[in-house]
Design a protein around this motif. Structure first.
Motif, PDB file in Angstrom:
ATOM      1  N   ARG A 409      67.806  82.758  30.728  1.00  0.00           N
ATOM      2  CA  ARG A 409      68.402  82.247  31.967  1.00  0.00           C
ATOM      3  C   ARG A 409      67.351  81.594  32.860  1.00  0.00           C
ATOM      4  O   ARG A 409      67.565  80.523  33.441  1.00  0.00           O
ATOM      5  CB  ARG A 409      69.102  83.382  32.714  1.00  0.00           C
ATOM      6  CG  ARG A 409      70.476  83.732  32.186  1.00  0.00           C
ATOM      7  CD  ARG A 409      71.198  84.669  33.133  1.00  0.00           C
ATOM      8  NE  ARG A 409      70.542  85.963  33.218  1.00  0.00           N
ATOM      9  CZ  ARG A 409      70.865  87.001  32.449  1.00  0.00           C
ATOM     10  NH1 ARG A 409      71.837  86.889  31.547  1.00  0.00           N
ATOM     11  NH2 ARG A 409      70.230  88.150  32.582  1.00  0.00           N
ATOM     12  N   LEU A 410      66.195  82.267  32.993  1.00  0.00           N
ATOM     13  CA  LEU A 410      65.134  81.730  33.834  1.00  0.00           C
ATOM     14  C   LEU A 410      64.576  80.441  33.255  1.00  0.00           C
ATOM     15  O   LEU A 410      64.272  79.486  33.987  1.00  0.00           O
ATOM     16  CB  LEU A 410      64.024  82.773  33.994  1.00  0.00           C
ATOM     17  CG  LEU A 410      62.870  82.420  34.915  1.00  0.00           C
ATOM     18  CD1 LEU A 410      63.375  82.133  36.321  1.00  0.00           C
ATOM     19  CD2 LEU A 410      61.845  83.556  34.960  1.00  0.00           C
ATOM     20  N   GLN A 411      64.440  80.403  31.918  1.00  0.00           N
ATOM     21  CA  GLN A 411      63.956  79.191  31.259  1.00  0.00           C
ATOM     22  C   GLN A 411      64.870  78.005  31.554  1.00  0.00           C
ATOM     23  O   GLN A 411      64.419  76.906  31.912  1.00  0.00           O
ATOM     24  CB  GLN A 411      63.893  79.437  29.747  1.00  0.00           C
ATOM     25  CG  GLN A 411      63.540  78.211  28.928  1.00  0.00           C
ATOM     26  CD  GLN A 411      62.050  78.014  28.801  1.00  0.00           C
ATOM     27  OE1 GLN A 411      61.293  78.960  28.695  1.00  0.00           O
ATOM     28  NE2 GLN A 411      61.611  76.763  28.825  1.00  0.00           N
ATOM     29  N   ALA A 446      76.263  81.348  39.671  1.00  0.00           N
ATOM     30  CA  ALA A 446      76.305  82.030  38.373  1.00  0.00           C
ATOM     31  C   ALA A 446      75.000  82.769  38.098  1.00  0.00           C
ATOM     32  O   ALA A 446      75.003  83.904  37.596  1.00  0.00           O
ATOM     33  CB  ALA A 446      76.581  81.007  37.266  1.00  0.00           C
ATOM     34  N   TYR A 447      73.862  82.144  38.454  1.00  0.00           N
ATOM     35  CA  TYR A 447      72.573  82.789  38.209  1.00  0.00           C
ATOM     36  C   TYR A 447      72.401  84.042  39.060  1.00  0.00           C
ATOM     37  O   TYR A 447      71.967  85.095  38.562  1.00  0.00           O
ATOM     38  CB  TYR A 447      71.447  81.787  38.498  1.00  0.00           C
ATOM     39  CG  TYR A 447      70.069  82.338  38.222  1.00  0.00           C
ATOM     40  CD1 TYR A 447      69.574  82.422  36.936  1.00  0.00           C
ATOM     41  CD2 TYR A 447      69.269  82.794  39.271  1.00  0.00           C
ATOM     42  CE1 TYR A 447      68.307  82.934  36.682  1.00  0.00           C
ATOM     43  CE2 TYR A 447      68.004  83.302  39.031  1.00  0.00           C
ATOM     44  CZ  TYR A 447      67.526  83.369  37.733  1.00  0.00           C
ATOM     45  OH  TYR A 447      66.288  83.897  37.504  1.00  0.00           O
ATOM     46  N   PHE A 448      72.757  83.956  40.339  1.00  0.00           N
ATOM     47  CA  PHE A 448      72.638  85.121  41.213  1.00  0.00           C
ATOM     48  C   PHE A 448      73.569  86.248  40.767  1.00  0.00           C
ATOM     49  O   PHE A 448      73.216  87.427  40.854  1.00  0.00           O
ATOM     50  CB  PHE A 448      72.940  84.732  42.657  1.00  0.00           C
ATOM     51  CG  PHE A 448      71.874  83.883  43.306  1.00  0.00           C
ATOM     52  CD1 PHE A 448      70.572  83.947  42.867  1.00  0.00           C
ATOM     53  CD2 PHE A 448      72.172  83.009  44.353  1.00  0.00           C
ATOM     54  CE1 PHE A 448      69.572  83.173  43.460  1.00  0.00           C
ATOM     55  CE2 PHE A 448      71.198  82.237  44.943  1.00  0.00           C
ATOM     56  CZ  PHE A 448      69.897  82.320  44.494  1.00  0.00           C
ATOM     57  N   ALA A 449      74.753  85.905  40.299  1.00  0.00           N
ATOM     58  CA  ALA A 449      75.693  86.926  39.830  1.00  0.00           C
ATOM     59  C   ALA A 449      75.139  87.645  38.608  1.00  0.00           C
ATOM     60  O   ALA A 449      75.353  88.857  38.428  1.00  0.00           O
ATOM     61  CB  ALA A 449      77.044  86.286  39.515  1.00  0.00           C
ATOM     62  N   ALA A 450      74.415  86.940  37.749  1.00  0.00           N
ATOM     63  CA  ALA A 450      73.884  87.546  36.527  1.00  0.00           C
ATOM     64  C   ALA A 450      72.618  88.360  36.772  1.00  0.00           C
ATOM     65  O   ALA A 450      72.378  89.368  36.108  1.00  0.00           O
ATOM     66  CB  ALA A 450      73.607  86.453  35.490  1.00  0.00           C
ATOM     67  N   THR A 451      71.788  87.947  37.723  1.00  0.00           N
ATOM     68  CA  THR A 451      70.488  88.600  37.928  1.00  0.00           C
ATOM     69  C   THR A 451      70.456  89.565  39.097  1.00  0.00           C
ATOM     70  O   THR A 451      69.550  90.408  39.189  1.00  0.00           O
ATOM     71  CB  THR A 451      69.401  87.537  38.138  1.00  0.00           C
ATOM     72  OG1 THR A 451      69.710  86.767  39.323  1.00  0.00           O
ATOM     73  CG2 THR A 451      69.315  86.612  36.951  1.00  0.00           C
TER      74      THR A 451
END
Length: 799
Positions: A409-411, A446-451
């Motif tokens: 995800r970070l990549q 989406a990124y904040f929800a996952a991390t």
């Protein structure tokens, strides 16, 4: 034709007493109204007061009769306006009245007449009594009675208004003191500058009771509007003012309080351009001073009650500003301290990344170094490799696993942010991502929800050669970065770009990991002056000669512990109680010296009894011999021999009560003097005597040196008790069996040392060196490293 009313008598004394029994305006006004209604039937009464001479409205304080209590009446309304103008008793008959004249009254009946009695305090109008008659006009007798009531009512109302005014002033003062105390507590409850600025603006608005408050802070040579509370459409947060550009700018130049009461003032007219519907009609502004230096300006606009600001408001604002200035000073000290910490961290990280060409060290310093002052939870660096961003370092990860979902995800996110040439800062508050672009909001939601993160900051790493990579920081706190942090990151990004570029280019050199240390030393050597080069060569030659030809003593050393060479236990042969002790711990004693003595009264009495029996037997034997009674003499002789032996045994037992040292040595029994009165049985130990003429010292030698040990080698002992003295002895024996201690194996060499002065005592510890002769300095210095290297080579290529 109306009937004539009889003369009306006013109970003056009773009315005066009733008025005096009340202190406040409303109760006294009600007494007046009730008295009028009692005197004049079919009437209604309203008592008005002017609480504030500057106020343009009548305030009804009491009503009596069939009439509705009005809320407030404009001073220029109908008949009341005439009373305010003439200030005399006025009577209006029904045929003279229009409904608009008394529109302030809510009544359902036809009005026959109205009478108004002004209440005067000297020349000042303070109120009026309004009497409404529904049935018939007022007779002259009623007018006389009403004037008497008005004469009593005027001073009563005046004194009640004065009392309420004084009381309100006192309550207002108490309220102001309480507010100031509460403000000081609230302002000092935090040292965070941003939180404090917001608190100051809100509290100023609350305490001042205004439409809006603007808080300007000095930033360099200008003022910046850092916080707004309430509503003031004439300004916007973040705007800048220089000296002379506005009211706040003028105060920054003069340092004086500004009070604007007139909405026609030029300064307000200029400020209200384009905002006529929400114009500022009154403004009060004061400087925030810290040790006679301006740090900010506070503006208060438009009192909520619609009145202009006055000197009382100015006094209040000035006092609040002093309290706020103290709180800002404390917060600025913390902010300055944090800036120093940030600067120190920046210098430290910069030093680390510029002092090495090791890429891994540079990456580690960049992602971990700022964490001491920036509260991020994860930092990462991705570098450009053949047009694609590849993560090279992440906080808390020793090794990057590309298959890890978090890394993937970070990549992806770093690849997406790397196309921007400007920093990207995205935060999420209350489930809403804050950013101007819809695409960015969707991606980060989406990124904040996952991390679980709530803030993401990405900084491009670019130089003249193009894009190098991207540096990112993440946190679950959307406010984890402040202005000082952002400034630090911008500087760090520039330095990191240079360091990463150099380290990346250096890593491309073939076999650089092997050659780099040698090349560094060669470069340093070749950079030296010729004279220094010759000196180094001469030094190396001298060192080789020294190592090969110069002899040094070959010694091994180890910890030493003194063991008792010989000891003897002093034990009584008979039972008894210790009655005397003649020595103390550590005392030197000779062989046969009396150490102590047991209680001997029993043995002395037995000796005396045996001697008496013996003497009696001898006397009887002598008498028998004198009488030539041989048989009796023989019997008595046997008795005499028996008691003689008993005397001898009694003397031995008496002698055994004396406890003597069997050898020459030192008393080793701790606290032997405390044994006085102790009961001993045969075999119990009274004292221990240690032979101190020689000392045996055990020296622990590492197993790698045991091959050198031999009996007869000389040894030197240095004990901790005598740090300035060296004892010399001889190795007697080397233990045939090793001892494991702290995962290392030792062999013990026992060294015998003369101890004529009895200085060495059991239990002392120190270190010992055992001498094996002279050997070349190279062997002495490099013997152990050579042994270690040989063992490693053998373990690799054993034969």
């Amino acid at each position: 034709m109306a009937t004539r009313r009889p003369a009306i008598a006013v109970p003056v004394s009773e009315l005066a007493a009733t008025l005096l029994s009340q202190q406040e305006t409303a109760p006294r006004a009600q007494v007046i109204a009730d008295q009028v209604v009692q005197l004049l039937t079919d009437t209604a009464v309203v008592v008005y007061v002017l609480e504030n001479q500057e106020n343009s409205s009548w305030c009804p304080r009491a009503v009596a009769g069939n009439i509705t209590f009005p809320e407030s009446v404009d001073i220029q309304s109908g008949t009341l306006a005439t009373v305010a103008e003439r200030r005399s008793v006025l009577i209006f008959e029904g045929d003279e009245l229009e409904r608009e004249d008394y529109s302030h009254l809510d009544i359902r009946h036809a009005v026959n007449s109205l009478i108004y009695l002004p209440l005067l305090d000297g020349e000042t109008l303070i109120g009026v009594i309004e009497v409404v008659s529904y049935e018939q006009p007022f007779p002259e007798s009623a007018l006389v009675a009403l004037e008497e009531i008005a004469q009593l009512a005027s001073p009563a109302v005046a004194s009640a208004l004065s009392y309420e005014s004084e009381r309100n002033v006192s309550l207002h003062s108490i309220s102001r003191v309480t507010q100031m105390y509460d403000l000081e507590k609230v302002f000092n409850s935090t040292l965070e500058m941003n939180e404090l600025l917001e608190t100051i603006a809100k509290k100023f608005e609350e305490v001042m009771g205004v439409q809006g408050v603007n808080l300007w802070m000095v930033t360099g040579e200008v003022l910046e509007l850092v916080n707004c509370a309430g509503s003031d459409p004439t300004v916007r947060q973040g705007m800048i003012q220089k000296a002379g550009e506005g009211i706040a700018g003028d105060i920054s130049d003069s340092g004086e309080v500004v009070l604007i009461e007139n909405p026609e003032d030029d300064r307000l007219q200029k400020r209200n351009v384009g905002h006529q519907n929400e114009a500022v009609f009154s403004l009060l502004a004061a400087p925030l001073m810290e040790h006679e230096n301006l740090v900010g300006v506070v503006e208060a606009v438009n009192r909520m009650d619609g009145l202009p600001f006055d000197e009382d408001d100015q006094f209040l604002l000035t006092n609040i500003c002093e309290t706020a200035s103290n709180a800002l000073h404390n917060a600025s000290l913390l902010q300055a301290e944090r800036k120093v910490e940030i600067l120190e961290t920046l210098v430290k990280v910069s030093g680390e990344i510029t002092s090495t060409l090791d890429l891994d060290r540079v990456l580690d310093a960049i992602v971990n170094g700022p964490g001491s002052v920036i509260p991020y939870e994860r930092a990462a660096i991705a570098l450009d490799q053949r047009g694609r961003m590849v993560i090279k370092a992440v906080t808390g990860m020793l090794k990057i696993n590309p298959q890890d979902p978090d890394v993937e995800r970070l990549q992806d996110l770093l690849e997406w942010t790397s196309v921007s040439s400007e920093p990207i800062f995205v935060i999420q508050r209350a489930e809403e991502v804050e950013h101007e672009r819809e695409e960015t909001r969707a991606k980060f939601a989406a990124y904040f929800a996952a991390t679980g993160m709530r803030a993401f900051y990405a900084l491009p790493l670019t130089d003249d050669d193009g894009r190098l990579g991207v540096f990112s920081l993440e946190s679950s706190d959307p406010d984890f970065l402040n202005r000082a942090h952002l400034e630090m990151l911008n500087v760090l990004a520039g330095q990191a770009t240079v360091a990463l570029r150099n380290a990346s280019m250096y890593r491309e050199v073939p076999f650089i990991d092997v050659l780099e240390p040698i090349l560094q030393k060669k470069r340093r050597f070749m950079a030296l002056e010729k004279r220094r080069k010759l000196a180094i060569v001469a030094g190396v030659a001298f060192g080789l000669i020294f190592l090969g030809a110069f002899p040094l003593p070959l010694r091994v050393d180890g910890p030493a512990l003194v063991a008792p060479a010989h000891s003897a236990l002093v034990q009584p042969a008979i039972a008894g109680v210790i009655r005397q002790i003649n020595v103390r711990e550590g005392q030197e004693v000779k062989s046969g010296a009396v150490l102590g003595q047991l209680a001997d009264w029993q043995y002395r009495s037995e000796l005396a009894a045996a001697q008496a029996k013996y003497e009696t037997a001898v006397a009887q034997m002598d008498r028998a011999l004198a009488a030539n009674d041989g048989a009796q003499a023989g019997v008595e002789g046997v008795q005499a021999d028996y008691w003689s032996s008993e005397v001898t045994r009694a003397k031995q037992r008496l002698e055994q009560t004396v406890l003597r040292s069997p050898i020459v040595g030192v008393v080793a029994t701790p606290h032997i003097e405390n044994s006085l009165g102790r009961s001993l049985n045969p075999g119990d130990t009274f004292a221990e005597i240690v032979d101190s003429s020689h000392a045996s010292i055990d020296v622990a030698i590492d197993e790698r040196d045991v091959a050198l040990l031999k009996a007869g080698e000389g040894a030197s002992i240095k004990l901790e008790t005598y740090p300035t003295r060296t004892f010399h002895g001889e190795v007697q024996v080397v233990s045939p069996k090793g001892t494991l201690k702290d995962e290392e194996r030792f062999f013990y060499a026992r060294v015998k040392v003369p101890n004529k002065d009895a200085l060495i005592r059991p239990g002392m510890q120190g270190r010992s060196k055992i001498f094996f002769g002279w050997a070349p300095a190279g062997r002495v210095i490099f013997r152990r490293p050579a042994m270690w290297l040989w063992s490693k080579v053998w373990s690799w290529f054993g034969w």
